[in-house]
Design a protein around this motif. Structure first.
Motif, PDB file in Angstrom:
ATOM      1  N   VAL A  43       0.863  -1.178   0.000  1.00 23.11           N
ATOM      2  CA  VAL A  43       0.000   0.000   0.000  1.00 23.11           C
ATOM      3  C   VAL A  43       0.902   1.232   0.000  1.00 23.11           C
ATOM      4  O   VAL A  43       1.860   1.318   0.769  1.00 23.11           O
ATOM      5  CB  VAL A  43      -0.933   0.006   1.226  1.00 23.11           C
ATOM      6  CG1 VAL A  43      -1.790   1.269   1.250  1.00 23.11           C
ATOM      7  CG2 VAL A  43      -1.814  -1.243   1.229  1.00 23.11           C
ATOM      8  N   ARG A  44       0.612   2.174  -0.881  1.00 17.55           N
ATOM      9  CA  ARG A  44       1.440   3.373  -0.998  1.00 17.55           C
ATOM     10  C   ARG A  44       1.443   4.197   0.292  1.00 17.55           C
ATOM     11  O   ARG A  44       0.464   4.215   1.045  1.00 17.55           O
ATOM     12  CB  ARG A  44       0.932   4.264  -2.138  1.00 17.55           C
ATOM     13  CG  ARG A  44       1.126   3.699  -3.528  1.00 17.55           C
ATOM     14  CD  ARG A  44       0.717   4.708  -4.581  1.00 17.55           C
ATOM     15  NE  ARG A  44       0.842   4.163  -5.916  1.00 17.55           N
ATOM     16  CZ  ARG A  44       1.989   4.111  -6.607  1.00 17.55           C
ATOM     17  NH1 ARG A  44       3.098   4.613  -6.065  1.00 17.55           N
ATOM     18  NH2 ARG A  44       2.025   3.592  -7.821  1.00 17.55           N
ATOM     19  N   GLU A  47      -1.573   6.344   2.129  1.00 15.50           N
ATOM     20  CA  GLU A  47      -2.861   5.662   1.952  1.00 15.50           C
ATOM     21  C   GLU A  47      -3.156   4.727   3.117  1.00 15.50           C
ATOM     22  O   GLU A  47      -3.895   3.758   2.986  1.00 15.50           O
ATOM     23  CB  GLU A  47      -2.880   4.872   0.639  1.00 15.50           C
ATOM     24  CG  GLU A  47      -2.652   5.702  -0.611  1.00 15.50           C
ATOM     25  CD  GLU A  47      -3.816   6.643  -0.919  1.00 15.50           C
ATOM     26  OE1 GLU A  47      -4.855   6.542  -0.223  1.00 15.50           O
ATOM     27  OE2 GLU A  47      -3.687   7.466  -1.836  1.00 15.50           O
ATOM     28  N   TRP A  50      -6.610   3.330   4.113  1.00 21.93           N
ATOM     29  CA  TRP A  50      -7.211   2.269   3.304  1.00 21.93           C
ATOM     30  C   TRP A  50      -6.476   0.925   3.460  1.00 21.93           C
ATOM     31  O   TRP A  50      -6.863  -0.073   2.857  1.00 21.93           O
ATOM     32  CB  TRP A  50      -7.203   2.669   1.827  1.00 21.93           C
ATOM     33  CG  TRP A  50      -8.224   3.707   1.514  1.00 21.93           C
ATOM     34  CD1 TRP A  50      -8.060   5.070   1.516  1.00 21.93           C
ATOM     35  CD2 TRP A  50      -9.592   3.478   1.177  1.00 21.93           C
ATOM     36  NE1 TRP A  50      -9.242   5.693   1.209  1.00 21.93           N
ATOM     37  CE2 TRP A  50     -10.201   4.740   0.982  1.00 21.93           C
ATOM     38  CE3 TRP A  50     -10.366   2.330   1.014  1.00 21.93           C
ATOM     39  CZ2 TRP A  50     -11.542   4.875   0.637  1.00 21.93           C
ATOM     40  CZ3 TRP A  50     -11.701   2.461   0.670  1.00 21.93           C
ATOM     41  CH2 TRP A  50     -12.281   3.722   0.487  1.00 21.93           C
ATOM     42  N   LYS A 112      -3.747   2.942  -5.354  1.00 27.81           N
ATOM     43  CA  LYS A 112      -3.196   3.017  -4.005  1.00 27.81           C
ATOM     44  C   LYS A 112      -2.129   1.956  -3.743  1.00 27.81           C
ATOM     45  O   LYS A 112      -1.629   1.843  -2.630  1.00 27.81           O
ATOM     46  CB  LYS A 112      -4.330   2.887  -2.973  1.00 27.81           C
ATOM     47  CG  LYS A 112      -5.387   3.983  -3.089  1.00 27.81           C
ATOM     48  CD  LYS A 112      -6.449   3.860  -2.021  1.00 27.81           C
ATOM     49  CE  LYS A 112      -7.571   4.883  -2.215  1.00 27.81           C
ATOM     50  NZ  LYS A 112      -7.094   6.272  -2.198  1.00 27.81           N
ATOM     51  N   CYS A 137     -12.625   3.561  -4.651  1.00 29.27           N
ATOM     52  CA  CYS A 137     -12.524   3.681  -3.195  1.00 29.27           C
ATOM     53  C   CYS A 137     -13.499   4.766  -2.738  1.00 29.27           C
ATOM     54  O   CYS A 137     -13.254   5.959  -2.936  1.00 29.27           O
ATOM     55  CB  CYS A 137     -11.092   4.028  -2.798  1.00 29.27           C
ATOM     56  SG  CYS A 137      -9.907   2.728  -3.200  1.00 29.27           S
TER      57      CYS A 137
END
Length: 217
Positions: A43-44, A47, A50, A112, A137
């Motif tokens: 996951v970046r 982010e 999320w 993301k 999202c």
């Protein structure tokens, strides 16, 4: 699990790594040649809100192996004749199978995710993630309801064809279940907290056992 995590950088369960190790020993290949998807995507940064929902949706995908085309025949043969004592999903990656690359749509789950830059499977993953995880999202339930393919921060997922799913069998933020990424300090910390909690419970049970044994005598 903690001993295994401290000896590596990935977040995959030790049982999955043991299965790949057995496969590698039989085929004479290194782990890097048949990586798990979870070792190559994360996951970046920025982010994190999320992360729980993404980890939950990609849990199975992240534990899938990538098999280069030249290894496909022997891998499929080994899997066929071996009692795995486990569930294994793998993808055959053909050298010519990568579609024309396109950027993920803004606001989608695919946007993301980051792919490990030096991976030999970068193009395949880029194409597959963009195609497979084009969920919008949604910040609100109203947006979720009107979007054909969507996901909320709480982990409710809508797929094409009106299928809805939300799996709360484990907590959304339980990092001990995470499988993505090539750093595992957060997962180790989560398991350390769980370990201390279990040790405290065990000490309490030991005291209770001693008290009951005294009463029994």
């Amino acid at each position: 699990e903690l001993v295994s995590l401290r000896s590596r950088r990935s977040n995959l369960p030790a049982r999955m790594l043991a299965l790949r190790a057995e496969l590698g020993r039989n085929l004479g290949c290194e782990d890097e040649e048949i990586p798990f998807i979870g070792e190559l995507i994360k996951v970046r940064e920025g982010e994190e809100a999320w992360e729980g929902a993404i980890e939950r949706l990609l849990h199975g995908f992240g534990q899938s192996l990538l098999v280069p085309d030249h290894r496909y025949s022997e891998v499929s043969q080994w899997v066929e004749r071996t009692d795995l004592k486990n569930r294994l999903v793998y993808f055959r990656v053909r050298g010519s199978s990568v579609a024309t690359r396109r950027s993920p749509e803004p606001g989608t789950l695919a946007e993301k995710l980051a792919i490990k830059p030096d991976s030999d499977f970068y193009d395949w993953l880029d194409s597959e993630i963009t195609r497979r995880y084009d969920h919008v999202c949604c910040e609100t339930l109203e947006e979720f309801r009107r979007t054909p393919k969507a996901i909320t921060r709480s982990g409710q997922v809508k797929a094409t064809g009106e299928r809805h799913e939300k799996d709360d069998r484990s907590a959304l933020g339980d990092r001990s279940k995470y499988v993505l990424g090539w750093t595992n300090e957060a997962k180790i910390a989560a398991l350390e907290v769980r370990k201390k909690s279990l040790e405290k419970s065990m000490a309490g049970l030991a005291d209770r056992n001693s008290a009951l044994y005294g009463e029994q005598k």
